[in-house]
Each structure stands twice: as C-alpha cells, then as structure tokens.
Design a protein around this motif. Sequence first.
Motif, PDB file in Angstrom:
ATOM      1  N   SER A   1       3.249  43.358 -19.015  1.00 27.00           N
ATOM      2  CA  SER A   1       2.408  42.741 -17.985  1.00 27.00           C
ATOM      3  C   SER A   1       2.955  41.355 -17.670  1.00 27.00           C
ATOM      4  CB  SER A   1       0.962  42.621 -18.484  1.00 27.00           C
ATOM      5  OG  SER A   1       0.387  43.908 -18.664  1.00 27.00           O
TER       6      SER A   1
ATOM      7  N   TYR B   1      -7.894  34.724 -21.303  1.00 25.78           N
ATOM      8  CA  TYR B   1      -6.839  35.662 -20.910  1.00 25.78           C
ATOM      9  C   TYR B   1      -7.139  37.099 -21.323  1.00 25.78           C
ATOM     10  CZ  TYR B   1      -4.543  31.223 -20.180  1.00 25.78           C
ATOM     11  OH  TYR B   1      -4.254  29.950 -19.761  1.00 25.78           O
TER      12      TYR B   1
ATOM     13  N   ARG C   1      -8.368  40.684 -20.541  1.00 25.62           N
ATOM     14  CA  ARG C   1      -8.523  41.490 -19.336  1.00 25.62           C
ATOM     15  C   ARG C   1      -9.897  42.151 -19.370  1.00 25.62           C
ATOM     16  NH1 ARG C   1      -3.947  45.675 -19.001  1.00 25.62           N
ATOM     17  NH2 ARG C   1      -2.655  44.082 -18.041  1.00 25.62           N
TER      18      ARG C   1
ATOM     19  N   LEU D   1      -4.046  39.915 -31.806  1.00 24.13           N
ATOM     20  CA  LEU D   1      -4.673  39.780 -30.486  1.00 24.13           C
ATOM     21  C   LEU D   1      -5.357  38.429 -30.343  1.00 24.13           C
ATOM     22  CD1 LEU D   1      -6.065  43.398 -30.119  1.00 24.13           C
ATOM     23  CD2 LEU D   1      -4.433  42.285 -28.573  1.00 24.13           C
TER      24      LEU D   1
ATOM     25  N   GLN E   1      -0.891  41.791 -22.684  1.00 25.02           N
ATOM     26  CA  GLN E   1      -1.860  42.800 -22.260  1.00 25.02           C
ATOM     27  C   GLN E   1      -1.155  44.148 -22.047  1.00 25.02           C
ATOM     28  OE1 GLN E   1      -1.329  39.859 -20.833  1.00 25.02           O
ATOM     29  NE2 GLN E   1      -3.195  38.663 -21.105  1.00 25.02           N
TER      30      GLN E   1
ATOM     31  N   GLY F   1       1.238  45.002 -15.160  1.00 24.55           N
ATOM     32  CA  GLY F   1      -0.169  44.686 -15.423  1.00 24.55           C
ATOM     33  C   GLY F   1      -0.492  43.240 -15.104  1.00 24.55           C
ATOM     34  N   GLY F   2      -1.755  42.973 -14.793  1.00 21.23           N
ATOM     35  CA  GLY F   2      -2.150  41.612 -14.445  1.00 21.23           C
ATOM     36  C   GLY F   2      -3.464  41.205 -15.075  1.00 21.23           C
TER      37      GLY F   2
ATOM     38  N   HIS G   1       5.294  36.451 -18.905  1.00 19.89           N
ATOM     39  CA  HIS G   1       4.969  37.730 -19.536  1.00 19.89           C
ATOM     40  C   HIS G   1       3.687  37.591 -20.339  1.00 19.89           C
ATOM     41  CE1 HIS G   1       9.492  39.109 -19.625  1.00 19.89           C
ATOM     42  NE2 HIS G   1       9.140  38.595 -18.473  1.00 19.89           N
TER      43      HIS G   1
ATOM     44  N   LYS H   1       7.035  34.826 -27.229  1.00 19.09           N
ATOM     45  CA  LYS H   1       7.539  36.095 -26.695  1.00 19.09           C
ATOM     46  C   LYS H   1       8.524  36.704 -27.684  1.00 19.09           C
ATOM     47  CE  LYS H   1      10.123  35.750 -22.924  1.00 19.09           C
ATOM     48  NZ  LYS H   1      10.407  35.567 -21.484  1.00 19.09           N
TER      49      LYS H   1
END
Lengths: 401, 401
Positions: B337, A358, A360, A388, B348, B27-28, B345, A398
Amino acid sequence: MSNLELIKELSLTSPGKIVMLVIDGLGGLPNPATGKTELETARIPNLDNLAAGGICGLADPVAPGITPGSAPGHLALFGYDPIACNIGRGILEAIGIGLELQSGDVAARGNFCTVDSSGLVTDRRAGRIATEKCAELCKLLDGMSIDGVQISVRPVREHRFVVVFRGENLQTELTESDPQQTGLAPKQITAIHAIANGTANIINRFISQAKKILSNYHPANMILLRGFAKKPQFQTMQEIYKLKPVAIAVYPMYRGLAKLVGMAIAEAGTTLEDEFAALAQNYPKYDFFFLHVKWTDSAGEDGDFDRKVKVLEQVDAALPGLLALAPDVIVVAGDHSTPAVLKGHGWQPVPVLIHGRYCRPDGVKKFSEMAFISGGLGRLASTQIMPLAMANALKLAKFGA
Amino acid sequence: MSNLELIKELSLTSPGKIVMLVIDGLGGLPNPATGKTELETARIPNLDNLAAGGICGLADPVAPGITPGSAPGHLALFGYDPIACNIGRGILEAIGIGLELQSGDVAARGNFCTVDSSGLVTDRRAGRIATEKCAELCKLLDGMSIDGVQISVRPVREHRFVVVFRGENLQTELTESDPQQTGLAPKQITAIHAIANGTANIINRFISQAKKILSNYHPANMILLRGFAKKPQFQTMQEIYKLKPVAIAVYPMYRGLAKLVGMAIAEAGTTLEDEFAALAQNYPKYDFFFLHVKWTDSAGEDGDFDRKVKVLEQVDAALPGLLALAPDVIVVAGDHSTPAVLKGHGWQPVPVLIHGRYCRPDGVKKFSEMAFISGGLGRLASTQIMPLAMANALKLAKFGA
C-alpha cells in the motif's frame, strides 16, 4: 530470521506513545438465558466508539483450539512466541506471589500432603488446609541453608507453596517427588543429567528435614515438590522494540511477567481507578504502557456472568481518562477468553482493537466478539499485535528498498 | 519442504494464460476531508465489475505491520519468500537504474560527499548536487581498472550513484566507508572475513583515486560507499512454475526484479497505454504476464491523493484492452500500500483480486479496501497469490493420491 528478529532490525525510536489495555479474559460466550455474550450484554459506549474509529479483529494467543494460561497469553501480546518462550511452573508460581528471583535460582511448586505411618501418601493436598495454616507451616520450613544453598519457602494458597533454592551451580534437570496418586511414597528427586546430582542431593535433604519438622502437623505432615525451573532469559522489549515500557498491574503475576520482558513497574494501587490514575501519572515518563485489568477474568473464572459484565462497564467508564491522554496508538486486547459459562480460560479467539490515525477503517461499530469477526484485522495471531501497534506508531522502518 | 518446493513439484504446463496486473502502491487510507480512500473515491467501474465476478481479499506482502520496499513486495507477488530472498542494497540500486549485472559482480551504493582540508566529512550528501552534476562526476570516475578489476560508476539521483566492480574472486564481506555522521573521516573498507581482503584493497585504492580526481570539485570532493552486494541466484519462474513469463514495466527497477526471477522483458514504452499495447502484442508468445503500473505509487509517495485517484481511473479505463484478450486468470494486486496520507509505503494489507472461471464467488461488488475485508480470499500472504493463480489456470497437479 524469526519475525521478532525482523522487528528488532526494523524498530526505531519515535515520539509516538502506545497504550495496551489488557482486559484479562476479555472474550466470552453467550449466556444461555439471553443468547448474548458478556460484551454484548454490557453497556460499553466508549469501547463501541473506539471500535467504530479503529480497526478490529480476533486474535489467537497460541493457536486455534489452544487454551492459554496467563503467561503464554501475555507473552504473545508482548510479541513473544508463547511456545518457544514457555516459562517453568516453579518460576510462574514464584512470580505469581511476587517473589524476586535471581538468574541462578531454582524454583519449585510445593504441596503440603498427608502421609501415613509407613510414609505412604494418603492425601496429596493435605485436606486443602487453609491458606493461613499454609503460611504458618511455610515459616517453619523457610530460611534453611544446606551446603551453602539458601532455601526460601513461601505460601501461595491452601496447600500450595513455592520453594526457591539459591546458591552456586544449581540445576533443573530433576525428576519430581509427587507420586501423582495415593498409596505410594513420595519419590526421591533424581538427576536426569549427572550435572544435577548435587542439586538433587540438596533438595532430598531439604525434603527429609521438612518431613521431620512437619511430623506433628498432621494432616500437613509432608511435602511434594515439582516443576523445578530457572528464570528464563528473554530479550527485553527495550532491546527488541527500542521502547521505554512500563507495566501498571495490581496483581503480582502480571508485574512479574512484565518484569521478565524488561518493563518498569509502576505503583498501581489496588483498584481499577488507581490503575488509570497511575497511567496518567506515568504518562510523560514512558512510551509503552501495559495496563492490566484482572477482574474480568476473576469473574469469568468464578462463572459469574453478571459480575464480568459489570467489570466491563467499569472499564468502559474509566476509558475517558485514557482517551484524554490522546495516545498515538491504543490497543485493547485480552490475554485469552474467559467465558463465564466455562468457569475458566477458553480457547476462543480474543477481541482485539487498534486505534490510531493510520488505521484503515472497517465497518465495525460495536465492541463484541461477533462484530469483530468482520473487522479489518481479520483473524490474527496475538504475536502480530505488537508489530501492528509499532507500525501504527510509526516505529518500524521499511523492510528492503 | 517449503511451499515453493511443493508448488515446483506440482506445477505443470497447460495452455492457460495468467495476467498479473500489479498496481504499485495499490492500497490507501481515507482522505481526512472525505473519509474515503483513493479506491473509494475513484470511478472504476471496470475494476468493480472484475471484483464482482472474481474472488477478493487483502494480502500482507511480508507480515502484518511490516512496510515492504518494492523488492520484497514484488518477490512476494511472484511467490518468493521476501525475507529469505532479501536483495542487497547495492544490487537493488544497480537494478533500479537498469545496470546489467553478472554473477560475480559486486555492486555498492555511493554518495558524493564533502570533506574539509583535514579530510573530515562536512556534508554526507555534498549539498545534494543536481543529478546532472552527479552524472558529470560519475563520468570522471567511470572506467577505471585496478588489478584487472573493471569499475563502472553510474549516476542515480542527486548525490547518489552506483559502483560495480567486475573481476575474479570479488567478495562482499566488507565494512562500509560511510562514517554516518559529519566531523569524522570516511572509514577504510575492511574485510569482515579474510576471504575479502583482496576486494577491500581494490576498493580502498579506488576510493583513494576518486578522492584525487574529485579534489577540485568541491562540494562533491569525496565519495562514501556502502551496501556491497552480489546479484542473488534465485530459482527462476520457469523452473518453479514451468511458465513462460514476461514483464511489461516502464521503470528499470521492476524490469530488473523480473529478470532476477527469470522473466523475459518486453518493450514497454513509456506510458500506461504503451504498456497495455505491449501486453496485447506479446500475448501470443507467453503464458504469464507481469504488467506493472508505477504511477499510483509515485502519486502516493508525493502525497497527491487526487493524482493517485486519477491514475486508478486511467488504469480502469485501460482495463477493457486486457479483458479483450480473455486471459484464463487475471490477478489484480499491489506490491504494497502507498496511502497518500502517509506519503510513502505503508504496512496496511493490499487489495488482491483473482478472476477466472473456477473462482468461487464471494459477495464483493466494489473494488475497495473495505469491501475486500469480506472477500472470499480473506486475509492472505502475498506469497499465496501465485499458487492460487496457478491453480485457477489449471497448472497445478493434485497433491497426494
């Protein structure tokens, strides 16, 4: 709420595994002869590939401009505020030689020194006696008991040693005995707060006895003590991150730091190959692996650019063994930079890479300081690496709805 | 002084207008089949042009590694510290369905659940009853009055509902009734502080009555309550920024969040086109416009990569309507994102763009995550976006002489 408290609230157990490969002293500076850093000089195709597939950046262990010691450098990598979690020097020295400490122990750094017939210090380092001599003298002082306080004395290197006082109600609010210059007598240890009066008395009696014992051992005929400290009580990584962490490290200092934050300690052997084998062997039993490579830093400290390059290439060659385990998240980082041209730790930010499904992508293709400037992690604090890594292993819930 | 207090001291009224376009879940991550993110896949020439003419970067709503909910994500965009300004779950649920709350109200999240003849919970979600059934049962419970406390019960979705208690001296220092596992009875609500004894008593009586009323409505024959909270009191955007702010948002949750920070609420219709029309219509009356596009996030949450791409293209197609108004400052950002590959969610960082005549150009030509890594805004906290927007609209005085 501190960032770590937030992480603690959000952390959850998941099957994901995280390997944090710490290449000690990772970042460098260009060799004036070639204009290339150690990383730019080394042939490291596996690290380059990992960088191309992961997300990269540059991390400040403490703050821009601050050169970190090994302890703050590692604590930051484990997510702890390296300033708030500063560890006393006596404790660090004890950890560095692998001493087991209990929570009430007071540890101090010691120097053998030379005093003249009037008791004035003529050499604060006793002519830097050999480490073997130091070990022999430590044996003379080791094992005393004063008012029920057990005193252990262990050699470190040359004139340096560690003393550990173990007993009831010992305190660290103490002045130091090192006069910091020659021509003065060693100072009496005094209590900064009344609560430490008893401890000061015991330590002064220990120093007096040491003086007597050492009187015929010129130049090492006296001792100086400083850095009185107790073992800090940190929240463990289990408590904060709900991880099962293990440390794989050849050198006692790094095993000691790992133990302070709750890690299990694996049998790591003595070589890089041993360490990677220990990783594979322990892989089923844990979900966080701190794998420490010391030799890059040692080469940097020695100012040996070429040897640091060689160690980087050895790490790169060992990497496929780590990749074969297919950890969910791989972190490659350093505790600080140790540029060979500085012959010591540096304040320059440290390359960091996170690899996981995951992450980016960024445009980075090379594992180097310059390439990482444009990495997707940007410039970050080393304390942000653990959150991270946790997020990428899907181990953080979340925040808010 | 917090950053927001500094901004409050410096903010001043000027004719400049700011439009903040929030593309929810902006964001993706790359589609594994193509290696391209949603933004990199979409044809979005107007957003690309805006990026080329503006200044770009990547924003962390809460902190690196933290996945934000909608509330902290939006509060950060409005400049509020999303950790200090955390909103209770009951309140968020009430806001999400558009309930009007008063300052002393206590709101809670409710579940319909199933209990057996001994009163033990056999299903915490009552078999996820249909939303229509939930609405019907809520009507049975709605409108009670206990010791002068008015109780409103409103459906959310499936087995979930909201209860609002309105009366004198209600408190939130309460335990929850959800036993969090089956085979146990619902717990009594108890006061954590004595001040909440009266509230606990009223809520327990409400739960008893609900149990009687629902006894013949198996599987939804009992309720569980948790997340007791009051509406937070935030300083408004008028007070902090001296703005006249308005929200244009189709979904109640976002109107509710906007109301919490003092925004007026425009009639937004039901579609993207309605929202952009509402922006044009309200343009003369306000100087700050929060325009919320929800459908990017919904598509991401559903894991529907192609639909997210399509919504991005729809936003891009609507953009000329916004540009025609020629706002002094345009902000394009996301609250977090929502990568389709994550189906939720993500942590990132979020692309952010600021466009205005005083933005210093960067080299970015594309509106994408990777292009924005090299943007002139760099990596920033989402809370820094409002001060930048204010500055670019010449709405912040100089600090110090």
